[in-house]
Design an enzyme around this catalytic site. Structure first.
Site, PDB file in Angstrom:
ATOM      1  N   ARG A 220       0.858  -1.194   0.000  1.00  0.00           N
ATOM      2  CA  ARG A 220       0.000   0.000   0.000  1.00  0.00           C
ATOM      3  C   ARG A 220       0.888   1.235   0.000  1.00  0.00           C
ATOM      4  O   ARG A 220       1.669   1.430   0.935  1.00  0.00           O
ATOM      5  CB  ARG A 220      -0.883   0.023   1.246  1.00  0.00           C
ATOM      6  CG  ARG A 220      -1.738  -1.240   1.427  1.00  0.00           C
ATOM      7  CD  ARG A 220      -2.995  -1.157   0.606  1.00  0.00           C
ATOM      8  NE  ARG A 220      -3.697  -2.421   0.512  1.00  0.00           N
ATOM      9  CZ  ARG A 220      -4.913  -2.650   1.000  1.00  0.00           C
ATOM     10  NH1 ARG A 220      -5.544  -1.698   1.658  1.00  0.00           N
ATOM     11  NH2 ARG A 220      -5.495  -3.809   0.822  1.00  0.00           N
ATOM     12  N   GLU A 222       0.150   4.226   0.520  1.00  0.00           N
ATOM     13  CA  GLU A 222      -0.408   5.367   1.262  1.00  0.00           C
ATOM     14  C   GLU A 222       0.708   6.030   2.065  1.00  0.00           C
ATOM     15  O   GLU A 222       1.564   5.354   2.607  1.00  0.00           O
ATOM     16  CB  GLU A 222      -1.488   4.876   2.240  1.00  0.00           C
ATOM     17  CG  GLU A 222      -2.685   4.277   1.544  1.00  0.00           C
ATOM     18  CD  GLU A 222      -3.312   3.151   2.360  1.00  0.00           C
ATOM     19  OE1 GLU A 222      -2.718   2.709   3.345  1.00  0.00           O
ATOM     20  OE2 GLU A 222      -4.406   2.722   1.962  1.00  0.00           O
ATOM     21  N   ARG A 228      -0.435   2.330  13.090  1.00  0.00           N
ATOM     22  CA  ARG A 228      -1.210   1.186  12.607  1.00  0.00           C
ATOM     23  C   ARG A 228      -1.130   0.946  11.100  1.00  0.00           C
ATOM     24  O   ARG A 228      -1.845   0.105  10.571  1.00  0.00           O
ATOM     25  CB  ARG A 228      -2.665   1.340  13.025  1.00  0.00           C
ATOM     26  CG  ARG A 228      -3.264   2.674  12.595  1.00  0.00           C
ATOM     27  CD  ARG A 228      -4.755   2.620  12.602  1.00  0.00           C
ATOM     28  NE  ARG A 228      -5.356   2.998  13.858  1.00  0.00           N
ATOM     29  CZ  ARG A 228      -6.670   3.050  14.071  1.00  0.00           C
ATOM     30  NH1 ARG A 228      -7.502   2.703  13.121  1.00  0.00           N
ATOM     31  NH2 ARG A 228      -7.152   3.444  15.211  1.00  0.00           N
ATOM     32  N   HIS A 229      -0.307   1.713  10.401  1.00  0.00           N
ATOM     33  CA  HIS A 229      -0.155   1.514   8.953  1.00  0.00           C
ATOM     34  C   HIS A 229       1.248   1.052   8.579  1.00  0.00           C
ATOM     35  O   HIS A 229       2.232   1.566   9.101  1.00  0.00           O
ATOM     36  CB  HIS A 229      -0.434   2.821   8.198  1.00  0.00           C
ATOM     37  CG  HIS A 229      -1.888   3.164   8.155  1.00  0.00           C
ATOM     38  ND1 HIS A 229      -2.461   4.019   9.052  1.00  0.00           N
ATOM     39  CD2 HIS A 229      -2.877   2.746   7.316  1.00  0.00           C
ATOM     40  CE1 HIS A 229      -3.756   4.125   8.769  1.00  0.00           C
ATOM     41  NE2 HIS A 229      -4.041   3.364   7.727  1.00  0.00           N
ATOM     42  N   GLU A 367      -9.692  -1.180  12.691  1.00  0.00           N
ATOM     43  CA  GLU A 367     -10.265  -2.076  11.680  1.00  0.00           C
ATOM     44  C   GLU A 367      -9.297  -3.238  11.466  1.00  0.00           C
ATOM     45  O   GLU A 367      -8.136  -3.016  11.128  1.00  0.00           O
ATOM     46  CB  GLU A 367     -10.460  -1.303  10.374  1.00  0.00           C
ATOM     47  CG  GLU A 367     -11.003  -2.165   9.253  1.00  0.00           C
ATOM     48  CD  GLU A 367     -10.683  -1.591   7.881  1.00  0.00           C
ATOM     49  OE1 GLU A 367     -10.946  -0.394   7.651  1.00  0.00           O
ATOM     50  OE2 GLU A 367     -10.141  -2.344   7.056  1.00  0.00           O
ATOM     51  N   SER A 370     -11.874  -6.293   6.379  1.00  0.00           N
ATOM     52  CA  SER A 370     -13.090  -5.876   5.696  1.00  0.00           C
ATOM     53  C   SER A 370     -13.436  -6.911   4.647  1.00  0.00           C
ATOM     54  O   SER A 370     -12.571  -7.654   4.171  1.00  0.00           O
ATOM     55  CB  SER A 370     -12.959  -4.471   5.107  1.00  0.00           C
ATOM     56  OG  SER A 370     -11.913  -4.431   4.217  1.00  0.00           O
ATOM     57  N   ARG A 418      -2.186  -6.294  12.241  1.00  0.00           N
ATOM     58  CA  ARG A 418      -3.171  -5.639  13.122  1.00  0.00           C
ATOM     59  C   ARG A 418      -3.818  -6.664  14.050  1.00  0.00           C
ATOM     60  O   ARG A 418      -4.162  -6.361  15.187  1.00  0.00           O
ATOM     61  CB  ARG A 418      -4.239  -4.928  12.296  1.00  0.00           C
ATOM     62  CG  ARG A 418      -3.705  -3.676  11.644  1.00  0.00           C
ATOM     63  CD  ARG A 418      -4.840  -2.862  11.090  1.00  0.00           C
ATOM     64  NE  ARG A 418      -4.335  -1.682  10.421  1.00  0.00           N
ATOM     65  CZ  ARG A 418      -5.104  -0.793   9.828  1.00  0.00           C
ATOM     66  NH1 ARG A 418      -6.417  -0.963   9.822  1.00  0.00           N
ATOM     67  NH2 ARG A 418      -4.583   0.261   9.247  1.00  0.00           N
TER      68      ARG A 418
END
Ligand code: AMO
Length: 444
Positions: A220, A222, A228-229, A367, A370, A418
């Site tokens: 990712r 981002e 948490r990333h 989270e 998902s 996570r």
């Protein structure tokens, strides 16, 4: 028992049930500590499974051996051959009276960081010298538990008839939206590191694989810099044919509870080292609809949430608190998200297409997973891709598989880090990855 020349036992294998008092054994590992009290010298040898005390009494032992032991350099790699003496007062219930100590590799000093836990190092310092950091009992404990988590997940899914798969990580198309991709050069073309096995696990449903799982890296791009990333994470993904979102939520909550049970059963000493008391979550997990979440947040906070908004951290906090207060549990689902804020592949409800058959599984404010029932109808899928501003042509290889017999299907993805992080109450996700990749860190 291992390679007899360099080592005969792990330190933890020296127990009266397995080894006779007085038996000769060879242990190998690192010099954890040398305590020189003049007439007596203790060397603590550490291996993956624990520690052993090597005891040298000056009057009773060869002079050269005694001199050499006193001079051992911390964190050097040694092997020690000697006789076992069970001794209640010794740290592990035994001591080793050495006949021979071999230095296999001398450690330089000073060390880049302390390994005894006496001096607490910053996360960045620890990650810079991760090889040393991993020698700390607490760091090793995290990875023993992570290992158990993955073992438990595999066992659970295989027993439920899932096939383990491996799909490409070098891909031509985005799956979760186009902004968060790492481009790479693929011969004379541009390609990307995959964000999720999403499209491939769906294609396998058309391939008739029925139920698959994959545990592998996701990338990712981002620019988050949070606790948490990660930019490279490990995703646990499943996909199931002839199933809806409720079916796969049930698999997920049972898998989470089973994994907790397995860690409790098989990782007692690691949990103890970390001071973690695990409570197996109660199933079924509470399910709150997105609508309910809106109501709860808006009744408890001044910061109003609008239909179509993603959850702010404040909203996540409020909901996590609400669930914990009302159920005493940390895990819950948020279901029936607005179709417009979920990825294009989430199936809208037939009778209320504003809502999708989607869910997030949360742990308090985080989270963890998902998922959704997926659109299996090609026309609807194409129009959803378009309405999210993407070009269906780029998805040719994927869309094609929907035209020749695609069963209804559902699935989810859960971030391994996570999951482990919330299980252990770790402060930072980086502690649950061997060599984290984040915005600033590309090495080691
Ligand atoms: P999503 O993008 O929500 O869904 O990712 C699923 C789970 O993967 C983990 N995760 C991350 N962990 C750490 N750092 C990150 N940057 C990161 N990004 C994601 C989270 C998250 O809940 N294709 C869908 C899944 C599906 O529907 O099957 C997907 O990838 O725990």
């Amino acid at each position: 028992m291992t390679l007899a020349n360099l080592r005969t036992h792990y330190t933890a294998d020296i127990v009266p049930e397995k080894v006779k008092d007085g038996a000769t054994v060879t242990l190998a590992g690192w010099v954890h500590e040398v305590r020189d009290l003049g007439g007596i010298c203790f060397v603590v040898l550490r291996d993956r499974e624990g520690r052993a005390q090597v005891t040298l009494v000056k009057k009773k032992i060869d002079r050269e051996l005694f001199k050499a032991a006193r001079k051992l350099v911390r964190e050097s790699v040694i092997s020690v051959t000697g006789s076992v003496k069970f001794e209640e007062k010794a740290p592990n219930g035994y001591e080793l009276i050495p006949e021979k100590i071999k230095v296999l590799n001398l450690a330089a000093s000073p060390l880049p960081m302390d390994t005894t836990g006496k001096v607490e190092a910053e996360l960045d310092t620890r990650l810079d010298s991760r090889f040393i950091d991993l020698r700390r009992a607490e760091a090793l404990a995290v990875f023993k538990i992570r290992h158990q988590v993955l073992q438990a997940i595999r066992k659970f899914l295989v027993e439920k008839g899932f096939l383990e798969t491996a799909t490409p990580k070098i891909v031509a198309t985005a799956t979760e939206g186009g902004t968060a991709l790492f481009p790479i050069t693929y011969f004379d073309r541009e390609a990307f590191l995959n964000q999720s096995p999403q499209l491939f696990k769906q294609i396998l449903m058309s391939g008739g694989f029925d139920r698959v799982f994959e545990i592998g890296p996701i990338f990712r791009a981002e620019e988050h810099d949070t606790r948490r990333h990660l930019n490279e994470a490990t995703s646990i993904d499943i996909e199931v044919s002839f199933a809806d979102h409720f079916d796969v939520m049930e698999i997920l909550e049972n898998l989470v509870a089973y994994t907790y049970t397995q860690v409790l059963e098989n990782c007692k000493s690691s949990l103890e080292i970390l001071g973690v008391e695990l409570k197996v979550p109660q199933t079924p997990f509470k399910k709150l609809s997105y609508e309910e979440v809106l109501e709860i947040v808006n009744s408890r906070s001044d910061e109003k949430m609008q239909w179509g908004d993603d959850l702010s951290s404040q909203a996540e906090h409020l909901i996590g608190q609400y669930v914990f207060e009302t159920t005493g549990e940390s895990h819950y689902f948020i279901i029936d998200w607005p179709t417009e804020i979920k990825p294009f592949y989430a199936m809208p409800y037939e009778d209320k297409p504003k809502y999708s058959k989607s869910f997030d599984m949360m742990h308090r404010t985080m989270e963890l997973s998902s998922g959704a029932q997926r659109i299996h109808l090609p026309e609807l899928l194409k129009s959803r891709i378009e309405s999210q501003g993407m070009d269906p042509e780029g998805f040719d290889f994927y869309l094609k598989t929907f035209e020749y017999g695609m069963p209804p299907h559902a699935g989810w993805g859960m971030g391994c880090e996570r999951f482990v992080m919330t299980m252990l109450g770790a402060e930072n996700i980086r502690d649950t990855v061997l060599f984290p990749r984040d915005r600033r860190r590309l090495s080691p």
